[in-house]
Design an enzyme around this catalytic site. Structure first.
Site, PDB file in Angstrom:
ATOM      1  N   GLU A 255     -34.589 -39.603-102.741  1.00 46.89           N
ATOM      2  CA  GLU A 255     -33.129 -39.723-102.731  1.00 46.89           C
ATOM      3  C   GLU A 255     -32.666 -39.026-101.468  1.00 46.89           C
ATOM      4  OE1 GLU A 255     -31.455 -41.414-104.808  1.00 46.89           O
ATOM      5  OE2 GLU A 255     -32.932 -41.694-106.382  1.00 46.89           O
ATOM      6  N   CYS A 294     -24.083 -36.123-102.155  1.00 48.18           N
ATOM      7  CA  CYS A 294     -24.783 -37.266-101.552  1.00 48.18           C
ATOM      8  C   CYS A 294     -23.965 -38.539-101.706  1.00 48.18           C
ATOM      9  CB  CYS A 294     -26.142 -37.429-102.204  1.00 48.18           C
ATOM     10  SG  CYS A 294     -26.060 -37.401-104.001  1.00 48.18           S
TER      11      CYS A 294
HETATM   12  P1  NAP Z   1     -33.342 -30.913 -96.499  1.00 51.40           P
HETATM   13  O1  NAP Z   1     -33.145 -29.948 -95.402  1.00 51.40           O
HETATM   14  O2  NAP Z   1     -33.996 -32.201 -96.203  1.00 51.40           O
HETATM   15  O3  NAP Z   1     -34.173 -30.103 -97.619  1.00 51.40           O
HETATM   16  C1  NAP Z   1     -34.413 -30.656 -98.870  1.00 51.40           C
HETATM   17  C2  NAP Z   1     -35.600 -29.967 -99.508  1.00 51.40           C
HETATM   18  O4  NAP Z   1     -36.787 -30.240 -98.781  1.00 51.40           O
HETATM   19  C3  NAP Z   1     -35.487 -28.443 -99.560  1.00 51.40           C
HETATM   20  O5  NAP Z   1     -35.959 -27.987-100.799  1.00 51.40           O
HETATM   21  C4  NAP Z   1     -36.399 -28.003 -98.423  1.00 51.40           C
HETATM   22  O6  NAP Z   1     -36.929 -26.721 -98.608  1.00 51.40           O
HETATM   23  C5  NAP Z   1     -37.488 -29.037 -98.539  1.00 51.40           C
HETATM   24  N1  NAP Z   1     -38.304 -29.220 -97.353  1.00 51.40           N
HETATM   25  C6  NAP Z   1     -37.936 -29.111 -96.052  1.00 51.40           C
HETATM   26  N2  NAP Z   1     -38.988 -29.405 -95.244  1.00 51.40           N
HETATM   27  C7  NAP Z   1     -40.029 -29.706 -96.066  1.00 51.40           C
HETATM   28  C8  NAP Z   1     -41.390 -30.083 -95.846  1.00 51.40           C
HETATM   29  N3  NAP Z   1     -41.882 -30.243 -94.610  1.00 51.40           N
HETATM   30  N4  NAP Z   1     -42.176 -30.280 -96.915  1.00 51.40           N
HETATM   31  C9  NAP Z   1     -41.706 -30.147 -98.166  1.00 51.40           C
HETATM   32  N5  NAP Z   1     -40.424 -29.781 -98.434  1.00 51.40           N
HETATM   33  C10 NAP Z   1     -39.598 -29.575 -97.396  1.00 51.40           C
HETATM   34  O7  NAP Z   1     -31.988 -31.294 -97.219  1.00 51.40           O
HETATM   35  P2  NAP Z   1     -30.786 -30.332 -97.667  1.00 51.40           P
HETATM   36  O8  NAP Z   1     -30.127 -29.871 -96.408  1.00 51.40           O
HETATM   37  O9  NAP Z   1     -31.227 -29.329 -98.667  1.00 51.40           O
HETATM   38  O10 NAP Z   1     -29.852 -31.352 -98.457  1.00 51.40           O
HETATM   39  C11 NAP Z   1     -28.815 -32.072 -97.865  1.00 51.40           C
HETATM   40  C12 NAP Z   1     -29.147 -33.544 -97.781  1.00 51.40           C
HETATM   41  O11 NAP Z   1     -29.570 -34.021 -99.054  1.00 51.40           O
HETATM   42  C13 NAP Z   1     -27.960 -34.385 -97.420  1.00 51.40           C
HETATM   43  O12 NAP Z   1     -28.319 -35.228 -96.363  1.00 51.40           O
HETATM   44  C14 NAP Z   1     -27.649 -35.198 -98.678  1.00 51.40           C
HETATM   45  O13 NAP Z   1     -27.100 -36.464 -98.426  1.00 51.40           O
HETATM   46  C15 NAP Z   1     -28.968 -35.276 -99.339  1.00 51.40           C
HETATM   47  N6  NAP Z   1     -28.820 -35.413-100.795  1.00 51.40           N
HETATM   48  C16 NAP Z   1     -29.133 -36.604-101.385  1.00 51.40           C
HETATM   49  C17 NAP Z   1     -28.984 -36.764-102.760  1.00 51.40           C
HETATM   50  C18 NAP Z   1     -29.327 -38.066-103.445  1.00 51.40           C
HETATM   51  O14 NAP Z   1     -29.395 -38.084-104.665  1.00 51.40           O
HETATM   52  N7  NAP Z   1     -29.533 -39.138-102.727  1.00 51.40           N
HETATM   53  C19 NAP Z   1     -28.519 -35.698-103.540  1.00 51.40           C
HETATM   54  C20 NAP Z   1     -28.206 -34.505-102.911  1.00 51.40           C
HETATM   55  C21 NAP Z   1     -28.357 -34.376-101.528  1.00 51.40           C
HETATM   56  P3  NAP Z   1     -36.275 -25.417 -97.899  1.00 51.40           P
HETATM   57  O15 NAP Z   1     -34.877 -25.343 -98.377  1.00 51.40           O
HETATM   58  O16 NAP Z   1     -37.125 -24.320 -98.384  1.00 51.40           O
HETATM   59  O17 NAP Z   1     -36.375 -25.675 -96.425  1.00 51.40           O
END
Ligand code: NAP
Length: 525
Positions: A255, A294
């Protein structure tokens, strides 16, 4: 204070100083987290070898009862979750409710519908298929629960809901869960897991929590595991292409981010009910969780002749919104989650402004209530306008994850469909119109690139659930850029945690296995 990890049935503090969790209003440090030194390989093995078998000894109905107990525990601690949402996310009451109450509701919902699967231990799908003249040799499709672990890598914006909407279908399926909340806002998910563990509802190993970076976690996932990721498209690409994930064909549900749109029909002139409802919906979407959903509306597609009027109507509403410290009851919108997100929004806004004019907000000084702009992480409520949607690039591509929306002018149906499709796969679009032929054309023209389309006409004007509301009975997810994943949709969500296989053999053996099954058609009721 360091928030411990919960792995192999024990609370364990990570090594080193860890990363700080910050109050986005005051800038104060709240706690620290680190997963350094935690043996993530053993954590997964413990979940698979202890949690999984213990869960799968139970029937679907028994596991549904467990979910009901989890929901009770979470509901009993709701006030504390609101407190942590305020501290760690700068959430207003409405923001906290959206996440926390949404989480509890989803858990209750799965407890309720899970009971309908009754006493089965796996699912059988479809009728027996004859493969011989005498019907002695037949085939039957089955869906057993996966014997691996479900790894949840979650986004920062929904620490409560993101945990529950994934945990409920996985646990109901009989699959143990390993939850990795986003580091910046992990406190709330941590507290929820702590409450569930204390209440001793789940068998040992059925739930684990990693507080801090994912580190080498994905190096240890296996064929029978499931990785369910929510976050940015960039991280999603890294996870999908991770060598071990690719080599073992680990099932990954994504997602990701999404450029969602709201569409004003050509029949909705200023002064009509639907025109006003759309303006209201856009403001709600921009302000709720400071636009950090999101599903938030990023583009508002509007007939060119209404661009100015809609801009004025939305601006008039935005001008009444008080922004600041949610501890003040007057405040309707809080900050974004931290300074990093604030900078990311500012950068995105800069790009959008290359193609758009500013209708409301922008760069000017912000009137903040009870908050210091130096210490806090606020982003100004900003409405932009784009005159040439088809030529624009950033408008359809840059997700400013904050209180920002862009009006995009369209000329006619063909133009509108082309612009809507430029999102390249979205979670949701909403459509405000009383023209049923127009509605039909949009649904047919854009449905394949959307996970959900919300249609609002005058017959549902006081009843619709809302553009940004994800209800557990309906599909959540979207194609293309939105990640291509599917979540919720009632019991259909269980499909992610089951594997289909077909048995071809003597009728007697197949009937025997079928006796222990619930019917997979129940997933679709
Ligand atoms: P993110 O920076 O991509 O991080 C998401 C998760 O991935 C975090 O738990 C992060 O851990 C982890 N992560 C980062 N690098 C990784 C790697 N190499 N391997 C494994 N895990 C890794 O996203 P965010 O800033 O938290 O969230 C915002 C984004 O999420 C927005 O773009 C939003 O649109 C999207 N979103 C989508 C939905 C949906 O249902 N479609 C819902 C909510 C949000 P750390 O925090 O420890 O770095």
């Amino acid at each position: 204070m360091k928030l411990p990890n919960y792995v192999a049935g024990q609370w364990r503090e990570g090594a080193g100083e860890g990363e700080p969790l910050i109050d986005p209003v005051t800038g104060d440090e709240l706690a620290r987290i680190t997963s350094q030194g935690i043996d993530l390989k053993s954590a997964l093995e413990f979940a698979r070898s202890q949690g999984g078998p213990a869960l799968r000894q139970l029937s679907y109905a028994q596991r549904a009862e467990m979910l009901a107990k989890m929901a009770e525990v979470l509901a009993a601690n709701r006030d504390e979750y609101f407190r942590l949402s305020l501290l760690n996310l700068g959430a207003t009451q409405a923001d906290a409710s959206f996440d926390v109450d949404g989480a509890i509701y989803t858990m209750k919902y799965y407890a309720k519908i899970g009971r309908t699967l009754a006493e089965g231990k796996m699912l059988k799908e479809g009728a027996v298929i004859p493969l011989s003249k005498t019907n002695a040799f037949v085939a039957q499709h089955f869906l057993p629960p996966s014997k691996g672990a479900a790894v949840f890598i979650n986004a920062f914006n929904f620490p409560a809901w993101g945990f529950c909407e994934k945990a409920a279908p996985a646990l109901l399926s009989g699959v143990p869960i390993v939850v990795k909340p986003a580091s910046t806002t992990a406190w709330l998910a941590h507290r929820m897991v702590e409450d569930v563990v204390k209440a001793d509802i789940l068998p040992r190993g059925a739930i684990s929590l990693i507080c801090g970076g994912a580190r080498d976690l994905l190096d240890h996932v296996r064929e029978e595991d499931i990785v369910s990721f929510t976050g940015s498209a960039e991280t999603a690409a890294r996870i999908r292409s991770q060598a071990n994930v690719l080599r073992r064909s680990v099932r990954v549900n994504v997602e990701a981010d999404s450029i969602n749109s709201a569409i004003l029909g050509p029949d909705c002139a200023p002064g009509t009910e639907l025109f006003d409802l759309l303006a209201k919906e856009v403001v709600r979407e921009m302000t709720l969780k400071a636009g950090q959903k999101c599903t938030t509306i990023r583009r508002v597609l509007v007939p060119r002749q209404q661009l100015k009027a809609l801009g004025d109507a939305i601006s008039a509403r935005l001008s009444t919104i008080k922004v600041g410290n949610p501890r003040n009851a007057e405040v309707k919108m809080g900050p974004v989650v931290n300074k990093v997100q604030q900078s990311s929004c500012q950068e995105g806004l800069k790009k959008l402004k290359e193609e758009c004019s500013v209708v409301f907000g922008g760069d000017g000084p912000m009137q903040l209530i009870d908050a210091d702009p130096q210490k806090s992480a606020f982003v100004p409520l900003t409405l932009l306008a784009c005159e040439n949607g088809l030529a624009a690039k950033h408008v359809h591509d840059v997700e400013v994850f904050g209180p920002v929306a862009t009006l995009v002018a369209y000329d006619g149906l063909e133009d509108l469909i082309a612009i809507a499709r430029r999102g390249l796969g979205s979670l949701v679009a909403s459509l405000f119109s009383n023209d049923s032929a127009f509605i039909q054309d949009i649904l047919l023209g854009t449905g394949d690139l959307h996970g959900r389309i919300l249609v609002v006409d005058s017959t549902v004007s006081s009843q619709y659930t809302g553009h940004g509301n994800v209800v557990p009975s309906c599909l959540h997810g979207g194609p293309g850029r939105a990640g291509g994943g599917e979540e919720l949709a009632g019991l259909r969500a269980l499909l992610l945690y089951h594997r289909r296989f077909v048995v071809q053999g003597p009728t007697a053996s197949i009937s025997r296995l079928a006796e222990s099954c619930s019917d997979a058609s129940l997933l679709y009721t």
